[in-house]
Write an enzyme that holds these catalytic residues in place. Structure first.
Site, PDB file in Angstrom:
ATOM      1  N   ASP A 180      51.483  40.949  43.885  1.00 38.07           N
ATOM      2  CA  ASP A 180      50.069  41.120  44.199  1.00 38.07           C
ATOM      3  C   ASP A 180      49.262  40.891  42.918  1.00 38.07           C
ATOM      4  OD1 ASP A 180      48.388  42.299  46.685  1.00 38.07           O
ATOM      5  OD2 ASP A 180      47.526  43.063  44.831  1.00 38.07           O
ATOM      6  N   TYR A 307      38.809  43.340  43.016  1.00 41.14           N
ATOM      7  CA  TYR A 307      38.548  42.151  43.832  1.00 41.14           C
ATOM      8  C   TYR A 307      37.211  41.530  43.448  1.00 41.14           C
ATOM      9  CZ  TYR A 307      42.546  42.998  46.827  1.00 41.14           C
ATOM     10  OH  TYR A 307      43.825  43.136  47.294  1.00 41.14           O
ATOM     11  N   HIS A 365      55.638  41.953  51.317  1.00 41.37           N
ATOM     12  CA  HIS A 365      54.767  41.977  50.154  1.00 41.37           C
ATOM     13  C   HIS A 365      55.118  43.088  49.168  1.00 41.37           C
ATOM     14  CE1 HIS A 365      51.017  41.067  48.070  1.00 41.37           C
ATOM     15  NE2 HIS A 365      50.686  42.340  48.094  1.00 41.37           N
TER      16      HIS A 365
END
Length: 387
Positions: A180, A307, A365
């Site tokens: 990630d 983000y 993930h």
């Protein structure tokens, strides 16, 4: 605390904070049930009520706190921010230092099942030659690291902080592993500190599809492209919100434990290889351990803000051709439920020295969390080539 000092740290959550959490859970104002029979509208009401009921009445944070405190931890100031990390030195003096970086919505909890086997393989049925000194930091704004009070903490700045961290710990040659956000940060570490980095191991590498291959796509490449398009249309709402209005979102995530839990569990379910049932790979306790690393320090807004800082740049790395190159030795492990899943020929246009490549049969993930034994095997297999 003094700048440059590595200060031992223990997690000690006041009883009042745990009582407040239980009271908030009991007072949750629930929405109506979803109007579909699947998860296409998000986490089902019945599941959330059951999970949060267990969180309020059955979950034991003190057991997790004790497990975390059984591992050596510290905090140290880097670039004006106090960073928290687990640091487990191997009993084998010739072990390779390794910095492991999590992402969102993960935490250091993801790695609790792999730190022991990585640091002391002989005690877990492995070979002492595969040992690592393990450094597992919490990202800025995550866990028990401080929250940035100003803009600018993007993946490059975090990579620079990790480089300084490894030097501060006395490690002149080390490896980096990431998933990630950790994939981008580990890649940056390799680019910015190549003289000290033995290699980087990525789950997965971030590389764009190569237009030169579009007339002769393999079945796996075609499936990877289709999955990217599906995720863009149906799975990317969290990115849009966190990358544009993290502060607005944060009011709910920091105030409502049920809301925070649903926001995180949605992605745990969607991104794991769980055959439709999250508890096939993670227990209720493991799910809530990870959620607690967001709830207790109140990091819903600060974690989402990464983000806002970085996702536009990072997204280009796996959706558009780039001249950005990574020349340090690279190992790549591709788990089947991971997105993106570049092919080796796509990845090699960016990572020019891929020494190890493996496409696994199961896992998603959160590889270290879901499939710890496979994850450990992958990390060991790559770093044997570059020690």
């Amino acid at each position: 605390m003094t700048s440059g000092v590595v200060t031992p740290f223990r997690i000690e959550i006041p009883d009042a904070d745990l009582l407040d959490l239980r009271e908030r859970l009991v007072r949750t104002r629930w929405p109506e049930r979803e109007t579909v029979e699947d998860r296409s509208q998000g986490v089902p009401l019945a599941y959330m009520r059951e999970l949060c009921g267990y969180w309020a009445a059955g979950y034991d944070w003190r057991a997790t706190e004790a497990r975390l405190n059984a591992l050596p931890q510290f905090r140290t100031e880097i670039d004006g921010l106090w960073i928290h990390a687990i640091h487990v030195r191997s009993p084998h003096t010739d072990a390779l230092p390794l910095v492991i970086t999590h992402g969102w919505p993960g935490s250091i909890v993801e790695f609790l099942k792999v730190i022991g086997p990585l640091a002391d393989p002989a005690a877990h049925g492995g070979d002492a030659a595969d040992a690592f000194h393990v450094v597992c930091p919490s990202l800025p704004g995550y866990g028990f690291s401080d929250k940035p009070s100003g803009r600018g903490w993007d993946v490059e700045r975090i990579a620079d902080a990790w480089i300084r961290l490894m030097a501060r710990l006395g490690y002149e040659r080390y490896g980096a592993q990431g998933s990630d956000w950790g994939t981008s940060i580990s890649t940056c570490i390799g680019q910015r500190d190549p003289d000290h980095v033995a290699g980087i191991h990525l789950t997965p590498p971030l590389a764009a599809p190569d237009p030169a291959t579009f007339d002769e796509l393999t079945d796996a490449e075609a499936a990877a492209l289709a999955e990217l398009e599906y995720r863009r249309e149906w799975e990317d709402g969290y990115t849009a919100e966190q990358s544009t209005r993290p502060q607005t979102l944060g009011y709910g995530l920091v105030d409502s434990p049920a809301g925070l839990c649903a926001w995180i569990v949605e992605k745990l379910w969607s991104w794991t290889d769980c055959d439709g049932h999250l508890e096939n790979v993670l227990t209720h306790d493991e799910i809530l351990d990870n959620v607690m690393l967001y709830w207790l320090p109140g990091t819903g807004a600060s974690a989402a803000r990464l983000y806002w800082e970085s996702i536009r740049q990072v997204r280009k790395r796996f959706t558009e051709p780039t001249s950005d190159r990574v020349v340090v030795p690279t190992g790549c492990s591709i788990f089947p439920k991971e997105v993106p899943r570049p092919s080796r020929r796509w990845a090699s246009t960016r990572y020019t020295d891929i020494r190890y490549w493996n496409e696994l049969d199961k896992g998603g993930h959160f590889a270290a969390f879901e499939q710890p034994e496979l994850f450990v095997d992958e990390v060991r297999s790559f770093f044997r080539l570059v020690r």
